[in-house]
Design an enzyme around this catalytic site. Structure first.
Site, PDB file in Angstrom:
ATOM      1  N   ASP A  31       0.867  -1.188   0.000  1.00 29.19           N
ATOM      2  CA  ASP A  31       0.000   0.000   0.000  1.00 29.19           C
ATOM      3  C   ASP A  31       0.896   1.228   0.000  1.00 29.19           C
ATOM      4  N   ASP A  58       4.274   2.050  -4.099  1.00 27.63           N
ATOM      5  CA  ASP A  58       3.265   2.603  -5.000  1.00 27.63           C
ATOM      6  C   ASP A  58       3.277   1.755  -6.274  1.00 27.63           C
ATOM      7  N   LEU A  59       2.099   1.388  -6.760  1.00 27.22           N
ATOM      8  CA  LEU A  59       2.030   0.552  -7.973  1.00 27.22           C
ATOM      9  C   LEU A  59       2.664   1.243  -9.175  1.00 27.22           C
ATOM     10  N   PHE A  80      -6.771  -4.562  -4.824  1.00 29.47           N
ATOM     11  CA  PHE A  80      -7.688  -3.521  -4.335  1.00 29.47           C
ATOM     12  C   PHE A  80      -7.165  -2.115  -4.648  1.00 29.47           C
ATOM     13  N   SER A 124     -16.559  -2.601  -9.885  1.00 30.78           N
ATOM     14  CA  SER A 124     -17.617  -1.847  -9.207  1.00 30.78           C
ATOM     15  C   SER A 124     -18.903  -1.868 -10.005  1.00 30.78           C
ATOM     16  N   ALA A 125     -20.011  -1.771  -9.284  1.00 27.54           N
ATOM     17  CA  ALA A 125     -21.316  -1.661  -9.949  1.00 27.54           C
ATOM     18  C   ALA A 125     -21.405  -0.381 -10.758  1.00 27.54           C
ATOM     19  N   TYR A 149     -13.782   7.711 -12.693  1.00 21.69           N
ATOM     20  CA  TYR A 149     -13.523   6.567 -11.810  1.00 21.69           C
ATOM     21  C   TYR A 149     -14.132   5.287 -12.390  1.00 21.69           C
ATOM     22  N   LYS A 153     -12.535   1.510 -14.058  1.00 21.58           N
ATOM     23  CA  LYS A 153     -12.885   0.126 -13.689  1.00 21.58           C
ATOM     24  C   LYS A 153     -13.262  -0.673 -14.927  1.00 21.58           C
ATOM     25  N   PHE A 178     -21.332  -3.689  -5.050  1.00 22.34           N
ATOM     26  CA  PHE A 178     -22.384  -2.677  -4.982  1.00 22.34           C
ATOM     27  C   PHE A 178     -21.974  -1.660  -3.896  1.00 22.34           C
ATOM     28  N   ARG A 231     -30.126   1.836  -2.767  1.00 19.40           N
ATOM     29  CA  ARG A 231     -28.866   1.146  -3.055  1.00 19.40           C
ATOM     30  C   ARG A 231     -28.834  -0.209  -2.351  1.00 19.40           C
ATOM     31  N   ASP A 295     -26.151  10.911  -9.764  1.00 22.21           N
ATOM     32  CA  ASP A 295     -26.742   9.839  -8.952  1.00 22.21           C
ATOM     33  C   ASP A 295     -27.883   9.144  -9.689  1.00 22.21           C
TER      34      ASP A 295
HETATM   35  P1  NAD Z   1      -9.631   2.362   0.050  1.00 16.49           P
HETATM   36  O1  NAD Z   1      -9.261   3.688  -0.504  1.00 16.49           O
HETATM   37  O2  NAD Z   1      -9.944   2.260   1.496  1.00 16.49           O
HETATM   38  O3  NAD Z   1      -8.483   1.293  -0.287  1.00 16.49           O
HETATM   39  C1  NAD Z   1      -7.658   1.391  -1.440  1.00 16.49           C
HETATM   40  C2  NAD Z   1      -6.223   1.299  -0.972  1.00 16.49           C
HETATM   41  O4  NAD Z   1      -5.354   1.367  -2.116  1.00 16.49           O
HETATM   42  C3  NAD Z   1      -5.844   2.445  -0.043  1.00 16.49           C
HETATM   43  O5  NAD Z   1      -5.264   1.908   1.128  1.00 16.49           O
HETATM   44  C4  NAD Z   1      -4.835   3.254  -0.851  1.00 16.49           C
HETATM   45  O6  NAD Z   1      -3.878   3.859  -0.020  1.00 16.49           O
HETATM   46  C5  NAD Z   1      -4.251   2.212  -1.786  1.00 16.49           C
HETATM   47  N1  NAD Z   1      -3.740   2.728  -3.071  1.00 16.49           N
HETATM   48  C6  NAD Z   1      -4.362   3.536  -3.974  1.00 16.49           C
HETATM   49  N2  NAD Z   1      -3.562   3.760  -5.016  1.00 16.49           N
HETATM   50  C7  NAD Z   1      -2.406   3.078  -4.798  1.00 16.49           C
HETATM   51  C8  NAD Z   1      -1.194   2.922  -5.513  1.00 16.49           C
HETATM   52  N3  NAD Z   1      -0.969   3.537  -6.687  1.00 16.49           N
HETATM   53  N4  NAD Z   1      -0.211   2.133  -4.999  1.00 16.49           N
HETATM   54  C9  NAD Z   1      -0.403   1.516  -3.806  1.00 16.49           C
HETATM   55  N5  NAD Z   1      -1.531   1.631  -3.069  1.00 16.49           N
HETATM   56  C10 NAD Z   1      -2.518   2.407  -3.557  1.00 16.49           C
HETATM   57  O7  NAD Z   1     -10.844   1.807  -0.824  1.00 16.49           O
HETATM   58  P2  NAD Z   1     -11.775   0.537  -0.593  1.00 16.49           P
HETATM   59  O8  NAD Z   1     -13.135   1.018  -0.297  1.00 16.49           O
HETATM   60  O9  NAD Z   1     -11.106  -0.428   0.314  1.00 16.49           O
HETATM   61  O10 NAD Z   1     -11.790  -0.012  -2.084  1.00 16.49           O
HETATM   62  C11 NAD Z   1     -10.915  -1.044  -2.514  1.00 16.49           C
HETATM   63  C12 NAD Z   1     -11.127  -1.250  -4.002  1.00 16.49           C
HETATM   64  O11 NAD Z   1     -12.517  -1.544  -4.239  1.00 16.49           O
HETATM   65  C13 NAD Z   1     -10.818  -0.011  -4.844  1.00 16.49           C
HETATM   66  O12 NAD Z   1     -10.200  -0.425  -6.049  1.00 16.49           O
HETATM   67  C14 NAD Z   1     -12.187   0.578  -5.121  1.00 16.49           C
HETATM   68  O13 NAD Z   1     -12.214   1.311  -6.327  1.00 16.49           O
HETATM   69  C15 NAD Z   1     -13.055  -0.671  -5.207  1.00 16.49           C
HETATM   70  N6  NAD Z   1     -14.475  -0.409  -4.912  1.00 16.49           N
HETATM   71  C16 NAD Z   1     -14.813   0.225  -3.734  1.00 16.49           C
HETATM   72  C17 NAD Z   1     -16.150   0.530  -3.473  1.00 16.49           C
HETATM   73  C18 NAD Z   1     -16.546   1.252  -2.220  1.00 16.49           C
HETATM   74  O14 NAD Z   1     -17.637   1.866  -2.203  1.00 16.49           O
HETATM   75  N7  NAD Z   1     -15.772   1.190  -1.138  1.00 16.49           N
HETATM   76  C19 NAD Z   1     -17.157   0.169  -4.401  1.00 16.49           C
HETATM   77  C20 NAD Z   1     -16.782  -0.490  -5.563  1.00 16.49           C
HETATM   78  C21 NAD Z   1     -15.419  -0.768  -5.802  1.00 16.49           C
HETATM   79  N1  UFG Z   2     -26.457  10.210  -0.211  1.00 13.84           N
HETATM   80  C1  UFG Z   2     -27.085  11.258   0.476  1.00 13.84           C
HETATM   81  N2  UFG Z   2     -26.292  12.078   1.228  1.00 13.84           N
HETATM   82  C2  UFG Z   2     -24.949  11.910   1.350  1.00 13.84           C
HETATM   83  C3  UFG Z   2     -24.330  10.843   0.650  1.00 13.84           C
HETATM   84  C4  UFG Z   2     -25.125  10.020  -0.120  1.00 13.84           C
HETATM   85  O1  UFG Z   2     -28.283  11.428   0.378  1.00 13.84           O
HETATM   86  O2  UFG Z   2     -24.286  12.713   2.037  1.00 13.84           O
HETATM   87  C5  UFG Z   2     -27.292   9.279  -1.004  1.00 13.84           C
HETATM   88  C6  UFG Z   2     -26.931   9.259  -2.477  1.00 13.84           C
HETATM   89  O3  UFG Z   2     -27.639  10.263  -3.179  1.00 13.84           O
HETATM   90  C7  UFG Z   2     -27.363   7.836  -2.865  1.00 13.84           C
HETATM   91  C8  UFG Z   2     -27.085   7.023  -1.604  1.00 13.84           C
HETATM   92  O4  UFG Z   2     -27.054   7.971  -0.535  1.00 13.84           O
HETATM   93  O5  UFG Z   2     -28.739   7.799  -3.119  1.00 13.84           O
HETATM   94  C9  UFG Z   2     -25.753   6.272  -1.642  1.00 13.84           C
HETATM   95  O6  UFG Z   2     -24.706   7.187  -1.957  1.00 13.84           O
HETATM   96  P1  UFG Z   2     -23.161   6.788  -1.751  1.00 13.84           P
HETATM   97  O7  UFG Z   2     -22.340   8.002  -2.092  1.00 13.84           O
HETATM   98  O8  UFG Z   2     -22.950   6.192  -0.415  1.00 13.84           O
HETATM   99  O9  UFG Z   2     -22.935   5.622  -2.809  1.00 13.84           O
HETATM  100  P2  UFG Z   2     -23.102   5.591  -4.394  1.00 13.84           P
HETATM  101  O10 UFG Z   2     -24.163   4.587  -4.702  1.00 13.84           O
HETATM  102  O11 UFG Z   2     -23.256   6.940  -4.952  1.00 13.84           O
HETATM  103  O12 UFG Z   2     -21.674   5.065  -4.881  1.00 13.84           O
HETATM  104  C10 UFG Z   2     -20.972   3.988  -4.226  1.00 13.84           C
HETATM  105  C11 UFG Z   2     -19.473   4.249  -4.318  1.00 13.84           C
HETATM  106  C12 UFG Z   2     -18.987   4.091  -5.730  1.00 13.84           C
HETATM  107  C13 UFG Z   2     -19.405   2.742  -6.237  1.00 13.84           C
HETATM  108  C14 UFG Z   2     -20.893   2.579  -6.149  1.00 13.84           C
HETATM  109  C15 UFG Z   2     -21.276   1.205  -6.584  1.00 13.84           C
HETATM  110  O13 UFG Z   2     -19.167   5.555  -3.864  1.00 13.84           O
HETATM  111  O14 UFG Z   2     -17.582   4.152  -5.737  1.00 13.84           O
HETATM  112  O15 UFG Z   2     -21.322   2.768  -4.808  1.00 13.84           O
HETATM  113  O16 UFG Z   2     -22.663   1.074  -6.647  1.00 13.84           O
HETATM  114  F1  UFG Z   2     -19.028   2.607  -7.517  1.00 13.84           F
END
Ligand code: NAD
Ligand code: UFG
Length: 333
Positions: A31, A58-59, A80, A124-125, A149, A153, A178, A231, A295
């Site tokens: 990381d 870093d990747l 991840f 991601s969805a 973003y 993906k 999701f 959601r 959204d």
């Molecule tokens: P996160 O930001 O908590 O974890 C990602 C980690 O990757 C972090 O610790 C960050 O420091 C590290 N990172 C980023 N770029 C890097 C690089 N170039 N080299 C080394 N490390 C690096 O996010 P998360 O919620 O744990 O998500 C993990 C993965 O799942 C991500 O790829 C994200 O896009 C994907 N994802 C997350 C969600 C969500 O809502 N949390 C939804 C769909 C997909």
């Molecule tokens: N929302 C609010 N107030 C806030 C934040 C969110 O009303 O302060 C609402 C949004 O409008 C939405 C719902 O809560 O209706 C969920 O919003 P999130 O931001 O929590 O999540 P999203 O569905 O927008 O997106 C998330 C991640 C994306 C991922 C996606 C996959 O942020 O990275 O889910 O479905 F790709």
């Protein structure tokens, strides 16, 4: 079996590391802490009661990445590492494309160089970009992510697909999450975004904890039963467990497969507020604000492929998710 976990200090990565360690896997974690904290690594070790090697790499730094593969015999990678904030990706597309795509290209080239050809990838969805009152299946089209973003993906999924076509020894499982939420039951690891949270549940948790004044509900005029967005929220521990199943699948098959990870249940913003109030015993003050650009009204998974292909389905419900977030929030202070 040695698994390299990129982004292992992050939210989903840290929970998956504990599951891997508890499942008897050896892990190597990488990381760069762009969105996480070094202290999380100690918490993973505390939960699993095992230690593991860590690389602050870093990747984008190919030489440093290569050194990991020289020093360790890696059997598979769970990938991840990536940047994930939708709004930030709109403001800084070059940063997102470079970090997520170039980072993955570097990783795949070095994996190929060392004959490591198995990967579980965090998709991601958001790749669907579809507003639908029906649950979304993997074949759903068109795939039109509307922000940089989401585009990273989708592009990475396509790159991984082409790699698998070019070399039939590769095996990739791309998991389309999701809405991940929740925290570990220990309260030691969870989601603690830097700055003001973008996502609903981390925001609500900070309101309940008195760190933020009130929630803005982005729109109450959607075509949904209570007018707010719906959601599919999935507990991060369920998600982490799905990665173990995906890893097993990657060892048993070749080619790329793409699998949704969700519960199949959709909840509105008002339902989430009510659930968090139940779990925390706190009132969540909110105001209705305009819709957030980009959204969707409704987005939830058809999770049947995960069940049939991975033998996995989500077990934890919304109340458990809120309870675990609240426990984690109180523990971290
Ligand atoms: P996160 O930001 O908590 O974890 C990602 C980690 O990757 C972090 O610790 C960050 O420091 C590290 N990172 C980023 N770029 C890097 C690089 N170039 N080299 C080394 N490390 C690096 O996010 P998360 O919620 O744990 O998500 C993990 C993965 O799942 C991500 O790829 C994200 O896009 C994907 N994802 C997350 C969600 C969500 O809502 N949390 C939804 C769909 C997909
Ligand atoms: N929302 C609010 N107030 C806030 C934040 C969110 O009303 O302060 C609402 C949004 O409008 C939405 C719902 O809560 O209706 C969920 O919003 P999130 O931001 O929590 O999540 P999203 O569905 O927008 O997106 C998330 C991640 C994306 C991922 C996606 C996959 O942020 O990275 O889910 O479905 F790709």
């Amino acid at each position: 079996m040695v698994i390299l976990v990129t982004g292992g200090a992050g939210f989903i990565g840290s929970h998956t590391c504990t599951e891997l360690l508890e499942g008897g896997y050896e892990i190597v974690v990488l990381d760069n802490f762009v969105n996480s904290r070094p202290g999380t690594l100690g918490h993973i070790e505390e939960i699993a009661r095992r230690e593991f090697p860590f690389y602050a790499v870093d990747l984008l730094h190919e030489q440093a990445l290569r050194r990991i593969f020289k020093e360790r015999r890696i059997d598979a990678v769970i990938h991840f590492a990536g940047l994930k904030a939708v709004g930030e990706s709109v403001r800084h597309p070059l940063w997102y494309f470079h970090n997520n795509i170039t980072g993955t290209l570097n990783l795949c080239s070095i994996m190929a160089e060392f004959g490591c050809k198995r990967m579980v990838f965090s998709s991601s969805a958001t790749v669907y970009g579809i507003d639908s009152n029906e649950p979304i299946s993997e074949e759903a089209t068109p795939r039109t992510p509307i922000n940089p973003y989401g585009k990273t993906k989708l592009m990475i999924e396509r790159i991984l697909g082409d790699i698998c076509v070019s070399d039939p020894e590769w095996s990739v499982v791309s998991l389309r999450y999701f809405n991940p939420a929740g925290a570990h039951t220990s309260g030691l690891i969870g989601e603690d975004p830097k700055g003001i949270p973008n996502n609903l549940l981390p925001y609500i948790a900070k309101v309940a904890n008195g760190e933020l004044e009130k929630l803005s509900v982005f729109g109450d005029d959607y075509d949904t039963p209570d007018g707010t967005g719906i959601r599919d929220y999935i507990h991060v521990v369920d998600l982490a467990k799905a990665h173990i199943c995906a890893l097993r699948y990657a060892f048993a098959h070749t080619g790329q497969d793409v699998i949704n990870l969700g519960t199949g249940m959709g909840y509105s913003v008002f339902e989430i507020i009510a659930a968090f109030e139940r779990a925390s015993g706190k009132k969540i003050p909110y105001q209705v604000a305009p819709r957030r650009p980009g959204d969707l009204a409704v987005c939830y998974a058809n999770p049947s492929k995960a069940k049939s292909v991975l033998g996995w389905s989500a077990e934890r419900d919304l109340d458990a998710m809120c309870f675990d977030i609240w426990h984690y929030t109180q523990r971290r202070g």
